[in-house]
Design a protein around this motif. Structure first.
Motif, short mmCIF file in Angstrom:
data_model
loop_
_atom_site.label_atom_id
_atom_site.label_comp_id
_atom_site.label_asym_id
_atom_site.label_seq_id
_atom_site.Cartn_x
_atom_site.Cartn_y
_atom_site.Cartn_z
N ASP A 298 0.91 -1.23 0.11
CA ASP A 298 -0.04 0.01 0.08
C ASP A 298 0.74 1.26 -0.15
O ASP A 298 0.27 2.41 0.18
N VAL B 58 1.54 2.16 -5.23
CA VAL B 58 0.02 2.36 -5.71
C VAL B 58 0.09 3.26 -6.65
O VAL B 58 -0.79 3.26 -7.71
N GLU C 208 -6.04 -6.03 -3.10
CA GLU C 208 -6.17 -4.53 -3.17
C GLU C 208 -5.47 -3.96 -4.24
O GLU C 208 -6.16 -3.34 -5.12
N LEU C 209 -4.39 -4.39 -4.66
CA LEU C 209 -3.70 -4.19 -5.96
C LEU C 209 -4.46 -4.55 -7.02
O LEU C 209 -4.40 -3.96 -8.27
N ARG D 100 -7.35 -5.05 -7.34
CA ARG D 100 -8.80 -4.23 -7.73
C ARG D 100 -8.32 -2.72 -8.28
O ARG D 100 -8.98 -2.32 -9.04
N ILE D 101 -7.25 -2.12 -7.62
CA ILE D 101 -6.55 -0.85 -8.40
C ILE D 101 -6.57 -0.87 -9.83
O ILE D 101 -6.83 -0.32 -10.49
N THR E 152 -7.74 0.68 -13.43
CA THR E 152 -6.96 1.73 -13.87
C THR E 152 -6.94 2.05 -15.82
O THR E 152 -6.70 0.64 -16.15
#
Length: 600
Positions: A199, A204, A240-241, A243-244, A248
């Motif tokens: 994070d 990120v 989490e990555l 999802r990001i 993108t």
């Protein structure tokens, strides 16, 4: 000689055949040779190495590497440079075995211990772009899957700036693409090695977006391949990555474009371009599959998005039968990732009859593909998956039984795991098929497998086979003696709590049979073991032993009175009284319920 061989492969081959290499190496190593002579020899050898792969083989056979490495100890820079150039040419050839130089974690450590990090770090501020690039590449190779190096890199200062900050500067949009990509690799590898948090802003807000940019249509095919593969590696373990990345720059749609090469032939007038596109087409597909697999590893919505991308399931299914092993492997990984979704197993996987090409892949694939494909088959065989029936009809039982005999423990686990899923709530016929194909000998061999996962899944299979009364009685009437022996051996052996708990649950299932019960009641050894586990220090084992007892003393069943009496004489009732005072509420309830059977 030098002038004759430059750029002329025929002349190079001639000289090698005439035996020039041993002579040149002799002169290169002679104390009495002048430095100029040694340097010229190294230059000619370097030129010979520039030729065909056979040339490089001839040089290796003459032991060129130790001679050149020795040359690096010379005080003369020109000679050192000639040796280094020649070494570089030899080592970039695919025929040179890499273990002759530094590859692998132990070699990263040797370089690290000799101060590679400190010596290379200051080159990142060199005035020469080439030098900066090579330094950057060195760091990416040193950091790859190496926590020790990565943890050190985080704290290295160059001109008062920390390395990660320098890498972040190097991946800004105004820098050359090669530099952006390599810096992103360095940060990715440091992150995966645990030196930078997932994070962290530099991951990120900088690394991830940079890698997504590399996947866009504007980039060269090679850059898009490298960008996608690096991004897949970065986000693989972190939801989490994932999802990001998935939101993108429309990444999921952008990757669909990776399947459109080579573009329609009429549009390509340039034959060179067609050749280039063809060469990279399978690399692009492989990279896209890898990235989709990482994106969809955990999140249900992302999987749905991937599957809804134009013709995606068809593309993956086509990928399963490609000639390139790497593309096949990536396609199987991608499908495996998507097959973790219950929703997709029931819908898209069904609509596209994914099991058909998958069964084909399983017929004669290399181990690395087999491991992933069989893992996916486990998912397709879960009881709620509609593919279960057709897979069974297409000879899956034999195939999976075959896997359980593999030398490779991962394949044994998957084979037995898939059989376990197949047997779950299955009808008697399927269970009989499994037992017949596997053979009791193989079942018991697996119960003494040295791999713990194999043992656990085999117990799971046995537990699933021994469920529902008629099935329990049927199987125990034919295989009862052997199964009881196996159970006894495991309960006596040096096994962990989980293994013993599973084994006691199998006994509880047997105790639930109508005629099968007697195999326990007439076996004093097993009864003593159940009694022992009721008093065990581990609650899980006490509970599992309680299940056995409850099934044996249940009132409404024929012969319950005799069973209750026998168990009372063994002191079971006293243990139940003691357990009904247990601080563990679950255990206490079960004991009270059991005692009521005696009062009823």
């Amino acid at each position: 000689m030098k002038n004759a061989v430059i750029g002329n492969n025929k002349q190079k081959a001639n000289l090698i055949v005439l035996g020039a290499v041993p002579r040149l190496l002799y002169l290169l190593q002679q104390e009495s040779s002048s430095t100029e002579l040694k340097t010229e020899c190294a230059v000619v050898l370097g030129s010979l190495a520039m030729g065909t792969e056979n040339n490089v083989k001839s040089l290796l056979d003459c032991h060129i590497i130790p001679a050149l490495l020795q040359g690096l100890l010379s005080p003369d820079l020109k000679f050192i440079e000639a040796c280094l150039r020649c070494l570089r040419t030899v080592f970039t050839s695919p025929v040179t075995p890499e273990e002759l130089l530094y590859t692998g974690p132990d070699h990263q450590t040797i370089l690290f211990n000799h101060g590679a990090v400190q010596n290379i770090a200051h080159l990142l501020t060199s005035l020469s772009y080439k030098v900066r690039m090579q330094a950057l590449k060195c760091f990416s190779v040193l950091a790859f899957e190496n926590p020790q190096v990565s943890m050190t890199l985080v704290n290295v200062l160059v001109d008062g700036e920390l390395l990660p900050q320098i890498f972040v500067k190097m991946l800004q949009r105004d820098k050359p693409i090669e530099m952006q990509l390599t810096s992103a690799k360095c940060l990715t590898y440091m992150c995966r090695a645990g030196a930078i948090r997932t994070d962290d802003n530099c991951i990120v807000l900088k690394t991830l977006p940079c890698l997504v940019r590399m996947c866009s249509k504007e980039r060269l095919l090679e850059e898009r391949v490298e960008g996608a593969e690096t991004l897949a590696y970065l986000i693989e373990p972190d939801v989490e990555l994932q999802r990001i990345a998935s939101i993108t720059d429309h990444l999921i749609a952008m990757l669909a474009d990776y399947f459109k090469y080579p573009s329609s032939v009429s549009a390509i007038t340039d034959i060179k371009r067609l050749d280039h596109d063809l060469k990279h087409a399978h690399e692009l597909r492989q990279a896209a599959f890898k990235l989709y697999a990482s994106l969809g590893a955990n999140d249900e919505d992302i999987r749905k998005k991937i599957i809804e991308t134009e013709n995606m399931m068809d593309r993956i299914v086509t990928g399963l039968s490609e000639s390139s092993v790497k593309v096949r492997l990536a396609a199987v990984r991608c499908l495996h990732s998507l097959s973790r979704s219950v929703q997709q197993l029931r819908t898209s996987f069904q609509d596209h009859a994914v099991w058909k090409p998958l069964m084909k892949v399983l017929q004669n694939a290399p181990d690395e593909i087999l491991v992933v494909a069989s893992s996916m088959l486990c998912n397709l065989l879960l009881e709620f998956s509609p593919s279960k029936e057709p897979i069974l009809e297409s000879g899956a039982v034999e195939l999976l039984c075959g896997l359980t005999q593999s030398e490779n423990p991962a394949l044994r686990v998957n084979g037995i795991w898939a059989l376990m899923n197949m047997a779950f709530q299955a009808e008697q016929k399927i269970k009989a098929d499994i037992l017949r194909s596997l053979s009791t000998e193989q079942l018991f061999r697996l119960l003494s497998d040295s791999d713990l996962n194999v043992l656990m899944k085999t117990l799971g299979l046995l537990r699933n086979l021994l469920s529902t009364r008629p099935h329990i009685d049927k199987i125990m009437s034919t295989h009862g003696k052997q199964i009881m022996q196996a159970v006894t051996l495991i309960l006596e052996g040096e096994h962990n709590i989980e293994v013993k708990e599973q084994t006691l649950c199998i006994l509880a299932n047997i105790a639930d049979g109508t005629t099968a019960k007697e195999l326990i009641m007439t076996n004093d050894d097993i009864l003593q073991k159940i009694k022992y586990y009721m008093g065990h220090s581990h609650v899980k084992l006490q509970l599992a032993a309680m299940f056995c007892i409850s099934n044996l003393i249940w009132n409404e069943e024929e012969g319950s009175q005799e069973r209750q009496d026998k168990l009372r004489d063994m002191g079971i009732v006293d243990i139940l009284h003691k357990l009904s005072q247990s601080p563990d509420s679950n255990l206490c309830d079960k004991a009270k319920t059991a005692l009521q059977q005696y009062l009823a």
